[in-house]
Design a protein around this motif. Structure first.
Motif, short mmCIF file in Angstrom:
data_model
loop_
_atom_site.label_atom_id
_atom_site.label_comp_id
_atom_site.label_asym_id
_atom_site.label_seq_id
_atom_site.Cartn_x
_atom_site.Cartn_y
_atom_site.Cartn_z
N GLY A 1 14.56 -3.73 -6.37
CA GLY A 1 13.46 -4.39 -5.70
C GLY A 1 13.36 -5.83 -6.15
O GLY A 1 13.64 -6.18 -7.29
N ALA B 1 3.28 -7.67 2.58
CA ALA B 1 3.80 -6.38 2.14
C ALA B 1 2.66 -5.43 1.78
O ALA B 1 2.70 -4.24 2.08
CB ALA B 1 4.74 -6.57 0.95
N TRP C 1 1.22 2.22 5.37
CA TRP C 1 1.96 3.01 4.37
C TRP C 1 3.28 3.54 4.91
O TRP C 1 4.26 3.66 4.17
CB TRP C 1 1.10 4.16 3.85
N THR D 1 5.45 2.16 6.72
CA THR D 1 6.58 1.23 6.74
C THR D 1 7.49 1.44 5.54
O THR D 1 8.65 1.03 5.56
CB THR D 1 6.09 -0.22 6.79
N ARG D 2 6.98 2.06 4.48
CA ARG D 2 7.78 2.36 3.30
C ARG D 2 8.11 3.85 3.18
O ARG D 2 8.68 4.29 2.18
CB ARG D 2 7.05 1.93 2.03
N THR E 1 10.89 3.41 10.33
CA THR E 1 10.66 4.57 9.47
C THR E 1 11.80 5.57 9.67
O THR E 1 11.96 6.11 10.77
CB THR E 1 9.31 5.23 9.81
N ARG F 1 13.79 1.92 -0.05
CA ARG F 1 12.71 1.70 0.91
C ARG F 1 11.36 1.67 0.21
O ARG F 1 10.47 0.91 0.59
CB ARG F 1 12.73 2.78 2.00
N HIS F 2 11.19 2.48 -0.80
CA HIS F 2 9.92 2.51 -1.51
C HIS F 2 9.66 1.24 -2.31
O HIS F 2 8.51 0.83 -2.48
CB HIS F 2 9.90 3.70 -2.48
N THR F 3 10.72 0.62 -2.81
CA THR F 3 10.54 -0.44 -3.79
C THR F 3 10.93 -1.83 -3.32
O THR F 3 10.57 -2.82 -3.97
CB THR F 3 11.37 -0.14 -5.06
N ASN F 4 11.67 -1.93 -2.23
CA ASN F 4 12.21 -3.22 -1.83
C ASN F 4 11.54 -3.70 -0.54
O ASN F 4 11.67 -3.08 0.51
CB ASN F 4 13.73 -3.10 -1.63
N ASP F 5 10.84 -4.82 -0.61
CA ASP F 5 10.11 -5.34 0.54
C ASP F 5 11.04 -5.71 1.68
O ASP F 5 10.68 -5.59 2.86
CB ASP F 5 9.29 -6.57 0.13
N ALA G 1 12.02 -2.60 3.59
CA ALA G 1 10.90 -2.06 4.35
C ALA G 1 10.48 -2.97 5.50
O ALA G 1 10.22 -2.49 6.61
CB ALA G 1 9.71 -1.82 3.42
#
Length: 580
Positions: free
Chosen positions: A20, A32, A37, A39-40, A390, A500-504, A507
Motif C-alpha cells: 500500500g 479514499a 466500503w 470499493t475495497r 468490486t 484491494r484492502h490496503t492500496n488506494d 481500489a
C-alpha cells in the motif's frame, strides 16, 4: 526486484501494508476515506447446494457453509453472496421460489440461517442474499391464488392474457430456457408469462400491491441481519407493455428495460433502505444493460443500486447462441472491459466477474486447464482484480477448479442444458455428440459440481451421494492440495484481496488500457496522484518476446505468478504487476 512469486512459505513476499502507498496529499486521502466500503471489498459467491454438506444427504446446506467460514475468513473476503436458500421445488435450482419468508428444508432452518449470519459477522463477513422477484415458483401461494379464478384478488399479481383470435399466445416472446414464454392455463383459459421456465411465472410489478409485498419481505430479511441483496434479472421486472398488448406484438425478446425500471428501483431504495445505515450492498443482475444505463442505475445520487452485473464480456465467446462456443478473442474481451471501465469512471461503479453459477469455469473457458492451469488461473485473477470495481469470486475459482466433461446428458442437472439438448436433438435433429460437446463447454453445471475440498471420497463435499457428480479430477485439484502447494492459487487470491484492502490505487485509481490491438498481451495502467501501477499478462501458451508497453527496468515487481528470473520475457500465461 524482490521475490513476489506466491507460495505458502514465501517469507520474502512483501506484506500488504508495504504494498500500500500512502496518499500523496490530503485530497486523495479524503477521497479514499469517503469512498463506499464496497470499493475495497471482495465478494465470494456460494452456491449452497454444491458448497459443503453437513448431514450426508448429498446436498450442501447452511451448516456446511458455517463449517467453512474460517476458510473464507482466511481467504480474506468481505462478503458472502448466497444463491437462493428459500423453499423451492428446485426446477431451476432454487431460482423458483415458493416462499420468500423461510429456508428450504434441505438447506436447514431459519435458526441455522441466523447462526450463519451471526458467525459470519463475528468474522467481519457480510451476508448478501439472492433476491429473485422478477418471478416466483408456480407453487408460491401468490400464484396459486392468482390462477385459481379470473376474479381472484391476486389475479393481477402476474401477467395473464387471453389467447389471440387463433388461440395462440399473446406474443412471440421466447423463454430463456427454450420454448415459448407463455403457457396456457387450462382451468382459466388464459396464458401466463414466464420469461424463464414454465414453473417460474413473472410477477406483475405494475401492481403496487406486488411491489409493497416485495419491499416488506426485503425489510424483514434486513431486520434479520442480512447485509444486502444480489437482485436476479432485476431489469426484467419492468415489462414493455406495448409489446404485449400493442398492435406490434413482440417476437423473440425485447422485453427488458421497460420504462418504469428506474421508478421501481428508486421506490425500492426508498421503501427498503432509506433511513438505515450505509453498510448494505445492492447489485442488480441486468441482462442487456448498456453502459449509459448502468451509469444511471449506479449513480449514487439516484438511489437505485450500488453496481450491476452486465453480460457483454461473457457473451463474446458465443456465436449465434450460448451453446455455440467460439474461441476467445482477447482483443474483443479487453476492449469490452475497458469500455466499461471508462464508461463508469466518473459516475457509477463496476462489478468484476468472470465466473459465477451461470458461467463455465474460468480456467477452462479462457485459460489452459491442463499444462498451465495454475498460471492461467492466476493470470486471470490478477487481470480481473486489478480492474476498477468490486471483484466477485465464485466458489472453487480460488483453487482453479475446471469444467467437467460428463459422458452422458443423463449426468447433467441444469434445466437450461437439458432443455437445449432435448430441443436440439429432438426438434432440430442435431447430433447428440455435437450438442453434448457444447454443453461440456458452456453448460451451467460446470460451475455447479461440488466444491472440491480434499482428495477423500466425494472430494470431502459429502459423506453421502452428491446431488450431481463430483468432477473426477478432484484427487488432484482440491483446496487442501492447493493450499499445501508451492504454487497455490488460493495464496495468490489472498494477496490480491490484501492489495484491494490496503492500496488506494487498486481500489480507486484510474484505468487505462494499453496495447488494445495486441492479440495476446493484456496490459493496462492503474494510476492515482501518488502511484502508477502496470499490469502485463501474456494470454498464450507461447512466450511473449515483444517489448512491454512501458520501461520496467527500474520498476518494482509487486506481484507475479512465476518465480522472478531477471528481466526475461513473459512466459506462457505469465502475469506481472509493477509499481513504476
Amino acid at each position: 526486484m524482490t521475490e513476489t512469486h506466491i507460495s505458502n512459505d514465501s517469507a520474502e513476499t512483501e506484506t500488504a501494508a508495504e504494498a500500500g502507498t500512502a496518499p500523496a496529499n490530503q485530497t486523495e486521502a479524503a477521497a479514499a476515506s469517503a469512498a463506499p466500503w464496497w470499493t475495497r471489498a471482495v465478494v465470494y459467491q456460494v452456491y449452497p447446494r454444491s458448497f459443503a454438506d453437513s448431514d450426508g444427504d448429498g446436498v450442501g446446506d447452511l451448516n456446511g457453509i458455517r463449517s467453512k467460514l474460517d476458510y473464507l475468513a482466511e481467504l480474506g473476503v468481505d462478503v458472502v453472496w448466497l444463491s437462493p436458500v428459500y423453499p423451492s421445488p428446485q426446477h431451476d435450482n432454487g431460482y423458483d421460489i415458493s416462499d420468500y419468508e423461510d429456508i428450504e428444508p434441505v438447506f436447514g432452518s431459519l435458526s441455522d440461517f441466523d447462526a450463519l449470519v451471526a458467525e459470519a459477522h463475528e468474522r467481519g463477513i457480510r451476508i448478501v442474499m439472492d433476491l429473485v422477484v422478477n418471478h416466483t415458483s408456480d407453487e408460491h401461494a401468490w400464484f396459486r391464488e392468482s390462477r385459481s379464478s379470473l376474479d381472484n384478488p391476486k389475479r393481477d399479481w402476474y401477467w395473464w392474457r387471453k389467447p389471440q383470435d387463433d388461440g395462440s399466445a399473446p406474443n412471440g416472446w421466447t423463454s430463456a430456457f427454450s420454448g415459448p414464454a407463455w403457457t396456457l392455463d387450462e382451468k382459466t383459459g388464459e396464458y401466463y408469462l414466464h420469461l424463464f421456465a414454465r414453473q417460474q411465472p413473472d410477477l406483475n410489478w405494475e401492481n403496487p400491491d406486488v411491489r409493497q409485498a416485495v419491499y416488506a419481505m426485503m425489510r424483514r430479511w434486513l431486520d434479520r441481519g442480512v447485509d444486502g441483496f444480489r437482485m436476479d434479472v432485476i431489469n426484467l421486472i419492468a415489462k414493455r407493455r406495448e409489446l404485449i398488448d400493442g398492435p406490434e406484438r413482440g417476437t423473440g425478446s425485447g422485453f427488458a428495460m421497460g420504462p418504469q425500471i428506474h421508478e421501481y428501483l428508486k421506490e425500492m431504495h426508498r421503501e427498503v433502505f432509506a433511513g438505515r445505515d450505509e453498510t448494505y450492498l445492492t447489485v442488480g443482475e441486468m441482462p442487456g444493460v448498456s453502459i449509459d444505463d448502468a451509469a444511471l442505475f449506479t449513480d449514487p445520487t439516484q438511489g437505485e443500486v450500488d453496481m450491476v452485473f452486465q453480460f457483454e464480456h461473457v457473451s463474446l465467446d458465443q456465436g449465434e447462441h450460448k451453446f455455440d462456443p467460439i474461441p476467445l478473442d482477447l482483443v474483443a474481451l479487453k476492449t469490452n472491459l475497458a469500455r466499461w471501465q471508462v464508461g463508469l469512471a466518473e459516475t457509477g461503479w463496476n462489478s468484476l466477474y468472470l465466473n459465477n453459477h451461470d458461467q463455465p469455469r474460468l480456467v477452462s473457458r479462457f485459460g489452459n486447464d491442463t499444462e498451465y492451469r495454475y498460471e492461467s488461473a492466476t493470470l486471470w485473477a490478477l487481470v480481473l482484480h486489478l480492474h476498477r470495481g468490486t471483484p466477485y469470486i465464485y466458489q472453487g475459482e480460488e483453487i482453479g477448479m475446471t469444467n467437467v466433461r460428463f459422458e452422458s446428458i443423463e449426468h447433467y442437472r441444469d434445466i437450461e442444458s437439458l432443455n437445449h439438448y432435448r430441443e436440439a436433438v429432438e426438434e432440430f435433429d442435431v447430433a447428440p455428440s455435437s450438442v453434448l460437446s457444447a454443453v461440456h463447454a458452456m453448460g451451467r453445471d460446470n460451475a455447479r459440481t461440488p466444491m472440491q475440498w480434499d482428495a477423500s471420497e466425494q472430494a470431502g463435499f459429502t459423506t453421502g451421494t452428491p446431488w450431481i457428480s463430483v468432477n473426477p479430477n478432484y484427487p488432484e485439484i482440491n483446496a487442501e492440495a492447493d493450499r499445501a502447494s508451492g504454487t497455490s492459487v488460493f495464496a495468490f487470491y489472498q494477496r490480491l484481496i490484501e492489495l484491494r484492502h490496503t492500496n488506494d490505487t487498486v481500489a480507486l485509481g484510474d484505468f487505462e488500457l494499453l496495447e488494445p490491438s495486441h492479440p495476446t498481451l493484456y496490459a493496462f495502467m492503474r494510476t492515482s496522484a501518488s502511484e502508477r501501477l502496470l499490469v502485463v499478462a501474456n494470454v498464450s501458451d507461447a512466450p511473449f518476446n515483444g517489448a512491454l508497453p512501458l520501461d520496467v527496468a527500474s520498476a518494482e515487481l509487486v506481484l507475479g505468478n512465476y518465480p522472478v528470473d531477471g528481466d526475461m520475457p513473459l512466459r506462457p500465461w505469465e502475469a506481472r504487476l509493477y509499481r513504476l
